[in-house]
Design a protein around this motif. Structure first.
Motif, PDB file in Angstrom:
ATOM      1  N   GLY A 102       0.003  32.141 -40.158  1.00 40.06           N
ATOM      2  CA  GLY A 102       0.223  33.002 -41.319  1.00 40.06           C
ATOM      3  C   GLY A 102       1.598  32.828 -41.909  1.00 40.06           C
ATOM      4  O   GLY A 102       2.439  32.117 -41.365  1.00 40.06           O
ATOM      5  N   GLU A 103       1.836  33.512 -43.006  1.00 39.48           N
ATOM      6  CA  GLU A 103       3.092  33.373 -43.732  1.00 39.48           C
ATOM      7  C   GLU A 103       4.293  33.908 -42.962  1.00 39.48           C
ATOM      8  O   GLU A 103       5.396  33.428 -43.141  1.00 39.48           O
ATOM      9  N   ASP A 104       4.103  34.915 -42.145  1.00 35.19           N
ATOM     10  CA  ASP A 104       5.225  35.533 -41.451  1.00 35.19           C
ATOM     11  C   ASP A 104       5.563  34.852 -40.127  1.00 35.19           C
ATOM     12  O   ASP A 104       6.437  35.299 -39.405  1.00 35.19           O
ATOM     13  N   VAL A 105       4.858  33.783 -39.819  1.00 34.21           N
ATOM     14  CA  VAL A 105       5.052  33.091 -38.551  1.00 34.21           C
ATOM     15  C   VAL A 105       5.987  31.908 -38.761  1.00 34.21           C
ATOM     16  O   VAL A 105       5.853  31.166 -39.725  1.00 34.21           O
ATOM     17  N   ILE A 106       6.928  31.758 -37.857  1.00 39.45           N
ATOM     18  CA  ILE A 106       7.826  30.610 -37.894  1.00 39.45           C
ATOM     19  C   ILE A 106       7.123  29.476 -37.147  1.00 39.45           C
ATOM     20  O   ILE A 106       6.773  29.624 -35.978  1.00 39.45           O
ATOM     21  N   VAL A 107       6.910  28.376 -37.824  1.00 41.25           N
ATOM     22  CA  VAL A 107       6.112  27.282 -37.271  1.00 41.25           C
ATOM     23  C   VAL A 107       6.660  26.792 -35.932  1.00 41.25           C
ATOM     24  O   VAL A 107       5.897  26.514 -35.015  1.00 41.25           O
ATOM     25  N   VAL A 108       7.972  26.709 -35.784  1.00 42.90           N
ATOM     26  CA  VAL A 108       8.536  26.199 -34.532  1.00 42.90           C
ATOM     27  C   VAL A 108       8.083  27.045 -33.340  1.00 42.90           C
ATOM     28  O   VAL A 108       7.897  26.522 -32.241  1.00 42.90           O
ATOM     29  N   ASP A 109       7.862  28.338 -33.566  1.00 42.99           N
ATOM     30  CA  ASP A 109       7.407  29.205 -32.486  1.00 42.99           C
ATOM     31  C   ASP A 109       5.963  28.927 -32.086  1.00 42.99           C
ATOM     32  O   ASP A 109       5.518  29.341 -31.025  1.00 42.99           O
ATOM     33  N   GLU A 110       5.225  28.239 -32.933  1.00 41.95           N
ATOM     34  CA  GLU A 110       3.827  27.937 -32.660  1.00 41.95           C
ATOM     35  C   GLU A 110       3.602  26.539 -32.096  1.00 41.95           C
ATOM     36  O   GLU A 110       2.498  26.221 -31.656  1.00 41.95           O
TER      37      GLU A 110
END
Length: 170
Positions: free
Chosen positions: A42-50
């Protein structure tokens, strides 16, 4: 006027960029958008954390041969005499656990499949951030061709292993 023509006319060194480099930047940008759109939650997620959970999810269907090619390429680029070099430092892996993980994978002291995928995704993420947000000197972009090619190929391999080819976030 196209972006290529504008760069060649208005940016110092822009006329020396090759069409191959510009095509690789465009390819990387498009494949990154597809990767982020299909793999991020989603928009509020920081990609590096995923990235770690993405690595875990795709590890079962990830081509080992391709993964070895990615690790070998980036090891050859970022490791010299068994330790990281100046190019590695320019990735700007500021988060110490990420830096340690990538270093251990590239010096081949960590052979975990998931960690190898995760480390190569971290490298690709840093290339993306450095391209979009880092210090810019267009004269050095030609030197990033192979990096961009391998990063794009990694993202395509992740997408193939994931099986998510459409935008789930739309």
């Amino acid at each position: 006027m196209s972006a290529v023509e504008w760069i060649a006319t208005h940016v110092s060194g822009g006329q020396r960029l090759t069409e191959e480099t510009l095509a690789l930047v465009a390819d990387f940008t498009l494949i990154w958008a597809l990767f982020e759109g299909t793999e991020a939650h989603g928009e509020d997620v920081i990609v590096v954390d995923e990235l770690q959970s993405i690595a875990e999810r795709v590890s079962h269907d990830f081509s080992i041969q391709r993964l070895d090619e990615f690790v070998t390429f980036w090891s050859d680029r970022y490791i010299a005499d068994g330790s990281t070099n100046h190019r590695f430092d320019r990735l700007n892996l500021a988060h110490r656990p990420h830096r340690t993980l990538v270093e251990n994978v590239l010096i081949k002291s960590d052979d975990s499949l998931v960690n190898k995928i995760y480390a190569t995704l971290l490298i690709t993420y840093r290339l993306r951030n450095n391209l979009f947000h880092g210090a810019k000197d267009i004269q050095y972009l030609d030197g990033q061709r192979e990096n961009l090619r391998y990063a794009s190929d990694l993202l395509k391999t992740v997408l193939e292993a994931s099986g998510r080819y459409i935008y789930h976030n739309a």
